[in-house]
Design a protein around this motif. Structure first.
Motif, PDB file in Angstrom:
ATOM      1  N   MET A 106      33.647 -29.112 -50.082  1.00  7.91           N
ATOM      2  CA  MET A 106      33.797 -27.848 -50.929  1.00  7.91           C
ATOM      3  C   MET A 106      34.789 -27.162 -50.503  1.00  7.91           C
ATOM      4  SD  MET A 106      31.089 -28.142 -53.273  1.00  7.91           S
ATOM      5  CE  MET A 106      30.175 -26.679 -53.600  1.00  7.91           C
ATOM      6  N   PRO A 107      35.767 -26.611 -51.590  1.00  6.42           N
ATOM      7  CA  PRO A 107      35.935 -26.841 -52.847  1.00  6.42           C
ATOM      8  C   PRO A 107      36.639 -28.238 -53.422  1.00  6.42           C
ATOM      9  CG  PRO A 107      37.263 -25.413 -52.461  1.00  6.42           C
ATOM     10  CD  PRO A 107      36.862 -25.572 -50.980  1.00  6.42           C
ATOM     11  N   LEU A 151      34.823 -26.518 -59.810  1.00  5.15           N
ATOM     12  CA  LEU A 151      33.818 -25.295 -59.743  1.00  5.15           C
ATOM     13  C   LEU A 151      34.205 -24.162 -60.433  1.00  5.15           C
ATOM     14  CD1 LEU A 151      33.277 -25.439 -55.753  1.00  5.15           C
ATOM     15  CD2 LEU A 151      31.885 -26.309 -57.519  1.00  5.15           C
ATOM     16  N   TRP A 179      38.373 -20.704 -62.445  1.00  9.98           N
ATOM     17  CA  TRP A 179      38.191 -21.897 -61.627  1.00  9.98           C
ATOM     18  C   TRP A 179      38.406 -21.718 -60.328  1.00  9.98           C
ATOM     19  CZ3 TRP A 179      35.906 -25.551 -64.409  1.00  9.98           C
ATOM     20  CH2 TRP A 179      35.803 -25.345 -65.981  1.00  9.98           C
ATOM     21  N   PHE A 180      37.833 -22.509 -59.372  1.00  9.40           N
ATOM     22  CA  PHE A 180      38.112 -22.348 -57.942  1.00  9.40           C
ATOM     23  C   PHE A 180      39.441 -22.978 -57.768  1.00  9.40           C
ATOM     24  CE2 PHE A 180      34.795 -20.637 -54.964  1.00  9.40           C
ATOM     25  CZ  PHE A 180      34.117 -20.076 -55.971  1.00  9.40           C
ATOM     26  N   ARG A 208      41.356 -26.008 -55.711  1.00 12.73           N
ATOM     27  CA  ARG A 208      40.835 -27.153 -54.653  1.00 12.73           C
ATOM     28  C   ARG A 208      41.360 -27.204 -53.392  1.00 12.73           C
ATOM     29  NH1 ARG A 208      39.533 -31.984 -58.794  1.00 12.73           N
ATOM     30  NH2 ARG A 208      38.825 -32.751 -56.905  1.00 12.73           N
ATOM     31  N   ALA A 222      38.479 -28.631 -48.032  1.00 10.03           N
ATOM     32  CA  ALA A 222      36.962 -28.247 -47.891  1.00 10.03           C
ATOM     33  C   ALA A 222      36.862 -27.631 -46.524  1.00 10.03           C
ATOM     34  CB  ALA A 222      36.118 -29.864 -47.727  1.00 10.03           C
ATOM     35  N   PRO A 276      37.127 -17.689 -55.769  1.00  9.87           N
ATOM     36  CA  PRO A 276      37.760 -19.008 -56.352  1.00  9.87           C
ATOM     37  C   PRO A 276      39.284 -19.103 -55.865  1.00  9.87           C
ATOM     38  CG  PRO A 276      36.637 -17.690 -57.743  1.00  9.87           C
ATOM     39  CD  PRO A 276      36.563 -16.835 -56.789  1.00  9.87           C
ATOM     40  N   GLY A 318      37.219 -17.082 -49.803  1.00 11.56           N
ATOM     41  CA  GLY A 318      36.441 -18.568 -50.281  1.00 11.56           C
ATOM     42  C   GLY A 318      35.789 -19.255 -49.074  1.00 11.56           C
ATOM     43  N   ARG A 372      31.548 -19.276 -48.786  1.00 15.90           N
ATOM     44  CA  ARG A 372      31.006 -20.646 -48.789  1.00 15.90           C
ATOM     45  C   ARG A 372      30.176 -20.885 -47.434  1.00 15.90           C
ATOM     46  NH1 ARG A 372      35.726 -22.234 -51.263  1.00 15.90           N
ATOM     47  NH2 ARG A 372      36.616 -22.518 -49.372  1.00 15.90           N
TER      48      ARG A 372
END
Ligand SMILES: Cc1cc2nc3c(=O)[nH]c(=O)nc-3n(C[C@H](O)[C@H](O)[C@H](O)COP(=O)(O)OP(=O)(O)OC[C@H]3O[C@@H](n4cnc5c(N)ncnc54)[C@H](O)[C@@H]3O)c2cc1C
Length: 453
Positions: free
Chosen positions: A77-78, A83, A89-90, A92, A95, A398, A404, A408
């Motif tokens: 994630m992400p 997402l 929108w997040f 990407r 992670a 995001p 972010g 998370r």
């Protein structure tokens, strides 16, 4: 009481301190990783958050390797997901955390196999707990009844030095405590009326087979529907749609797919319209946050509550299994602490503390949802300030990799809420505008190095 995740993990810890631990479970355990009636939620997505992974690994060393070997998808994630949250929108970016998205039945079966290998632990399957033994000062055991089908079967006493309620969110312990003259726990509740429907699909257009492992859209007060597709161990996807009271998702074939149109963007609906259903759709409507305050003074000795029986969360935040594992760690640590006598109340307080972060997240978010009802819906002024700050965090998570990452870490129960107030995060949250986010669902992960931007 209860041989699901919370009960098994509590038994595992108590086996280090007792001559004998008996798990009383109403179901007969299935052969292998199959759903069972006592855990109806097992048909719905069950993500294992980072905090739960750390706790499970510390309780059962090597567990995560076993989970991976059994094929449970580990999703970054992400980076690995498309997402959507709070209208954005997040990005990407690489992670910063991973979740396991395999089936609930598989995870439980692996835990069960490990825990029940211990000869100190025995199970009474197909047996209902139907009441308590004891008085206002002490619980001294339980009354059990065989589920042989004979409703006239007598209940039998099963004496115990300690009774642990791990019978889930529908626990009857409050009534049974009252029946022996002990005080019932005070209940705190927040219910948004959220309802789920879930169904297994196999994708046919390849959209979720490569770098993109799944979709997820989180609900918020302006956009109350959630939806997503998460990979399972056999290559299929478990799809969930959810809505609030009065607009519950249907479980009929076509209606399930059409309901996904309520999401504010088309990817999930588009994917579903072409995908092949592999199961019926199952609904679930009991999603209230409920916290039972067994930790207050005047409660009987010899009784603890853990897992959902202690604190049930709105499942949309994916926390319950993680908290069950974190609570078992708290039980282990409280019993091992040689500086303090582990009185029932102290240990119960430690169990409650293990669920506090998850409660703050779940209750904090649900208080703001339209139509939320319950005894704990009204937060104080401190909750309002926290709510204001958290909504700015959500707007920035995001697009801003630093915010972010902190977001998370807290949401996956691996760092305390203070991580959201670390100076670089607080600077971005308080002084900067939200960083730009993709205008379309991002089709691929960003290159490593994105975190530095
Ligand atoms: C729709 C839904 C989705 C969810 N998604 C997630 C997720 O994504 N991630 C996550 O971490 N968590 C999720 N959860 C929460 C998760 O299911 C629970 O937190 C987790 O199972 C731990 O629960 P438990 O062991 O306390 O209780 P449960 O799993 O509910 O088990 C209770 C056990 O007690 C037994 N029992 C009950 N009464 C008696 C009795 N009288 N006598 C004997 N046995 C009894 C039952 O048969 C059962 O085995 C979700 C929950 C729901 C409802």
């Amino acid at each position: 009481m209860g041989g699901s995740l919370a009960g098994l993990l509590a038994a595992h810890v108590l086996a280090g301190h007792a001559d004998r631990v008996t798990v009383v479970e109403r179901d007969r355990f299935p052969d292998g990783a199959k759903p069972r009636p006592g855990v109806p939620q097992g048909r719905h997505p069950h993500v294992l958050l980072q905090g739960g992974q750390t706790a499970l690994e510390s309780l059962l060393p090597g567990f995560l390797a076993e989970l991976r070997e059994a094929g449970a998808p580990r999703v970054g994630m992400p980076a690995d997901m498309v997402l959507w949250q709070s209208g954005r929108w997040f990005r990407r970016v690489p992670a910063s955390t991973h979740i396991y998205t395999g089936s609930r039945a598989q995870l439980e079966e692996l835990v069960r196999r490990r825990v029940l290998a211990n000869p100190v632990i025995s199970v009474r399957e197909g047996t209902d707990v139907v009441g308590f033994l004891g008085d206002a000062t002490r619980v001294r055991g339980v009354l059990v009844r065989d589920r042989s089908g004979d409703t006239r079967a007598e209940s039998r006493p099963l004496a115990a030095d300690l009774v642990v309620d791990a019978s889930g969110s529908g626990t009857k312990a409050p009534q049974w405590l009252a029946a022996i003259g002990a005080e019932r726990p005070r209940e705190e509740t927040i219910d948004t009326g959220l309802a789920y429907a879930s169904r297994v699909y196999r994708g046919t257009n390849g959209a979720l087979d490569g770098e993109t492992r799944g979709y997820y859209a989180y609900p918020d007060p302006e956009q109350v529907h959630a939806g997503g597709a998460l990979p399972l161990e056999d290559g299929s996807h478990l799809v969930i749609v959810s809505g609030l009271r009065g607009d519950e998702p249907p479980t009929g074939d076509d209606e399930f797919v059409t309901y996904a149109k309520r999401l504010p963007h088309p990817p999930l609906h588009r994917w579903l319209a072409e995908a092949e259903p592999l199961s019926p759709a199952f609904g679930h409507r009991r999603t209230a946050n409920i916290r039972r305050r067994h930790d207050l003074p005047g409660r009987p000795a010899g009784f603890l509550a853990t897992g959902d029986a202690l604190c049930t969360f709105n499942p949309i935040y994916g926390q319950g299994m993680a908290v069950a594992a974190m609570s078992a760690v708290a039980l282990r640590d409280a019993l091992a602490d040689r500086r303090r006598t582990p009185t029932t109340r102290r240990v119960q307080q430690a169990l409650l503390a293990a669920s506090r972060l998850a409660w703050d997240i779940s209750a904090g978010a649900d208080r703001k949802m339209p139509g939320a009802v319950g005894t704990a819906v009204d937060g104080g002024p401190a909750d309002q300030v926290a709510g204001w700050y958290l909504s700015r965090v959500q707007e920035r998570a995001p697009g801003d990799p630093v915010v972010g990452r902190a977001f998370r870490a807290v949401l996956t129960l691996s760092e305390p809420i203070t991580a959201l107030f670390a100076p670089p995060v607080a600077r971005a949250v308080l002084f900067g505008p939200p960083a730009p986010t993709p205008t379309e669902p991002p089709a691929a992960p960003e290159e490593p190095g994105a975190l530095a931007q």
